[in-house]
Design a protein around this motif. Structure first.
Motif, PDB file in Angstrom:
ATOM      1  N   ILE A 132       5.706   0.467  -5.741  1.00 45.33           N
ATOM      2  CA  ILE A 132       5.752   0.141  -7.169  1.00 45.33           C
ATOM      3  C   ILE A 132       5.855   1.415  -8.008  1.00 45.33           C
ATOM      4  O   ILE A 132       6.132   1.382  -9.209  1.00 45.33           O
ATOM      5  CB  ILE A 132       4.481  -0.667  -7.570  1.00 45.33           C
ATOM      6  CG1 ILE A 132       4.318  -1.897  -6.668  1.00 45.33           C
ATOM      7  CG2 ILE A 132       4.501  -1.091  -9.031  1.00 45.33           C
ATOM      8  CD1 ILE A 132       5.418  -2.943  -6.779  1.00 45.33           C
ATOM      9  N   SER A 165      -1.663  -1.919  -8.581  1.00 47.91           N
ATOM     10  CA  SER A 165      -0.316  -2.509  -8.576  1.00 47.91           C
ATOM     11  C   SER A 165      -0.115  -3.282  -7.291  1.00 47.91           C
ATOM     12  O   SER A 165       0.964  -3.284  -6.723  1.00 47.91           O
ATOM     13  CB  SER A 165       0.732  -1.407  -8.687  1.00 47.91           C
ATOM     14  OG  SER A 165       0.837  -0.721  -7.453  1.00 47.91           O
ATOM     15  N   HIS A 171      -3.744  -7.413  -3.499  1.00 49.94           N
ATOM     16  CA  HIS A 171      -5.029  -7.429  -2.796  1.00 49.94           C
ATOM     17  C   HIS A 171      -6.072  -6.495  -3.393  1.00 49.94           C
ATOM     18  O   HIS A 171      -7.076  -6.159  -2.757  1.00 49.94           O
ATOM     19  CB  HIS A 171      -4.821  -7.188  -1.296  1.00 49.94           C
ATOM     20  CG  HIS A 171      -4.075  -8.323  -0.673  1.00 49.94           C
ATOM     21  ND1 HIS A 171      -2.724  -8.255  -0.394  1.00 49.94           N
ATOM     22  CD2 HIS A 171      -4.460  -9.576  -0.353  1.00 49.94           C
ATOM     23  CE1 HIS A 171      -2.329  -9.419   0.088  1.00 49.94           C
ATOM     24  NE2 HIS A 171      -3.355 -10.236   0.124  1.00 49.94           N
ATOM     25  N   ARG A 198       7.927 -13.089   6.007  1.00 55.23           N
ATOM     26  CA  ARG A 198       7.046 -11.973   5.627  1.00 55.23           C
ATOM     27  C   ARG A 198       7.229 -10.738   6.525  1.00 55.23           C
ATOM     28  O   ARG A 198       7.199  -9.621   6.073  1.00 55.23           O
ATOM     29  CB  ARG A 198       5.598 -12.458   5.666  1.00 55.23           C
ATOM     30  CG  ARG A 198       4.528 -11.374   5.634  1.00 55.23           C
ATOM     31  CD  ARG A 198       4.159 -11.017   4.236  1.00 55.23           C
ATOM     32  NE  ARG A 198       3.056 -10.051   4.201  1.00 55.23           N
ATOM     33  CZ  ARG A 198       2.675  -9.419   3.110  1.00 55.23           C
ATOM     34  NH1 ARG A 198       3.282  -9.646   1.967  1.00 55.23           N
ATOM     35  NH2 ARG A 198       1.691  -8.558   3.134  1.00 55.23           N
TER      36      ARG A 198
HETATM   37  C1  IPM Z   1       3.939  -4.126  -2.158  1.00 55.71           C
HETATM   38  C2  IPM Z   1       2.818  -4.832  -2.842  1.00 55.71           C
HETATM   39  C3  IPM Z   1       3.148  -4.944  -4.289  1.00 55.71           C
HETATM   40  C4  IPM Z   1       2.451  -6.181  -2.188  1.00 55.71           C
HETATM   41  C5  IPM Z   1       1.325  -6.873  -2.938  1.00 55.71           C
HETATM   42  O1  IPM Z   1       1.251  -6.925  -4.155  1.00 55.71           O
HETATM   43  O2  IPM Z   1       0.457  -7.432  -2.356  1.00 55.71           O
HETATM   44  C6  IPM Z   1       2.030  -5.985  -0.733  1.00 55.71           C
HETATM   45  O3  IPM Z   1       0.932  -5.159  -0.596  1.00 55.71           O
HETATM   46  C7  IPM Z   1       1.759  -7.305  -0.067  1.00 55.71           C
HETATM   47  O4  IPM Z   1       0.736  -7.431   0.611  1.00 55.71           O
HETATM   48  O5  IPM Z   1       2.572  -8.217  -0.181  1.00 55.71           O
END
Ligand code: IPM
Ligand code: SF4
Length: 416
Positions: free
Chosen positions: A37, A118, A121, A380
């Motif tokens: 990000i 950002s 989790h 995924r």
């Molecule tokens: C890349 C990131 C923005 C994304 C998230 O927001 O969770 C990743 O960590 C995920 O687990 O899919």
């Protein structure tokens, strides 16, 4: 009127009592930006003609595709390093680990803090009693530029875990059971307030991280574990950060840990949770142990315990990616690493590893993976029809040995 933990933290930050539904502007204690990000984050700041107001309150972590998998990523990471230097911003570089694990290890999330990341989790910071929440690049850039953010104070769901986990059952199983009961949208824009009672206070910081991490899979804005047990020894918990018997919750859920059995989340939804026994025998191509959910030292040790003296099935690839450099070091020091290697595991650079299918273990069409991560959505980890089964490190390790989904207990039966 009684307040939930989320209301308490946001009231404290706002300097006035606030309740669910109100809009507040609050100081942010830490802004976390991940590699994927960072580019958008820099662009937004440029557009605002702004730089971080409090550089020491911003951290960037190079973790999602680390080391760089291609030229494009390499350029983006170079920019992160240069930008960090230019603005005096902390950059945790390749190999340091997954953002959430790193921030907790570095003490950059503390009880009563507001941490915005950002990354979805970011609820993980609730393990230590911080209001952690994920936001998009624009909100994150505004938070860095102003040192503040705005929020609608969330309603709260109360989740009570009671009792002690039986042998062989883990915090991951408890977390999956929580998501099953709440459902994938059951806590949308709510704070999940987790109470550990009647022995459950013994859950470690790492186990609490697993619980807080999974709350976002029920849609949570934040996941707050009431500080107790070792958290009270490890942190200075503010005296106002305790649960209020008068607090009002949108709903309440109770889980008896002592009656829990190993769980698995079946493709393609995280809340599609079953007992391992129900899907036992599913043939497995790859097993992935790691991530912000279950890549800590206790997770690697739990896997090693199952793998000791055994070999991974010849058709299985066992990938172990420690959540941080600290975890890797500990695993090297205490022999865990050797046990994993002797069983046939391969070890990846601390970070997210193949969790989101960008590198280091992408799944081919039709392949099946047992993963200790938190998401099993379609595509995924690679091919749209590849299947991801989410489970604990113990179940993952046992499945690697058997070559099909199973628990360590059932594995023993087979080998006896
Ligand atoms: C890349 C990131 C923005 C994304 C998230 O927001 O969770 C990743 O960590 C995920 O687990 O899919
Ligand atoms: S380990 Fe997986 S879930 Fe955690 S931050 Fe990285 S990609 Fe997201």
């Amino acid at each position: 009127m009684g307040q939930t933990l989320a209301e308490k933290i946001l009231s404290h930050k706002a300097g006035r009592p606030v309740g669910a539904g109100e809009l507040v502007v609050v100081e942010v204690d830490q802004v976390m930006v991940v590699d994927s990000i960072a580019g958008s984050f820099f662009k937004r700041l440029e557009y605002l003609e702004a730089t971080p107001r409090y550089p020491e309150r911003v951290s960037i972590v190079i973790d999602h595709v680390a080391p760089a998998a291609n030229l494009e990523v390499a350029k983006a990471q170079k920019e992160i390093r240069e930008w960090g230097k230019r603005h005096g911003i902390r950059v945790f570089d390749v190999g340091r680990g997954v953002c959430h694990q790193v921030l907790i290890e570095e003490g950059l999330a503390q009880p009563g803090w507001v941490v915005v990341g950002s990354d979805s989790h970011s609820t993980t910071y609730g393990a230590v009693g911080a209001f952690g929440t994920g936001m998009g690049a624009t909100d994150i850039a505004l938070a860095a530029a102003s040192g503040r953010t705005w929020l609608r104070v969330p309603e709260s769901v109360k989740v009570v875990f009671r009792g002690r986990l039986p042998k062989g059952v883990t915090a991951k199983d408890a977390a999956l059971e929580m998501v099953r009961l709440l459902t994938a949208e059951g806590a949308t824009y709510m704070a999940v307030e987790i109470h550990l009672l009647d022995g459950a206070e013994a859950l470690t910081r790492g186990e609490r991280m697993t619980l807080a991490n999974l709350t976002v899979e029920a849609g949570a804005k934040a996941g707050l574990v009431v500080p107790s047990g070792e958290i009270l020894e490890m942190y200075r918990v503010p005296d106002w950060l305790y649960p209020d018997p008068e607090a009002r919750y949108a709903k309440e859920v109770e889980i008896d840990l002592s009656a829990l059995t190993p769980r698995v989340s079946v493709p393609f939804y995280v809340d599609n949770v079953h007992e391992v026994a129900e899907v036992k025998g599913k043939r497995v191509d790859q097993v992935f142990i790691g991530t912000c959910t279950n890549g800590r030292i206790e997770d690697l040790r739990a896997a090693a315990e199952v793998l000791r003296g055994r070999k991974v099935a010849p058709w299985v690839r066992l990938l172990v990616v420690p959540a941080s450099s600290q975890v890797l070091e500990e695993a090297a020091r205490d022999g865990t690493l050797l046990t994993l290697l002797e069983a046939g595991a391969t070890i990846g650079t601390p970070g997210c590893g193949p969790c989101m299918g960008r590198h280091m273990g992408v799944l081919a069409p039709g392949e099946v993976c047992v993963s200790t991560s938190n998401r099993n959505f379609r595509g995924r980890m690679g091919a749209p029809d590849a299947e991801i089964y989410l489970a604990s490190p113990r179940v993952a390790a046992a499945s690697a040995v058997a070559g099909y989904l199973t628990t360590p207990e059932e594995l023993e039966e087979v080998h006896a």
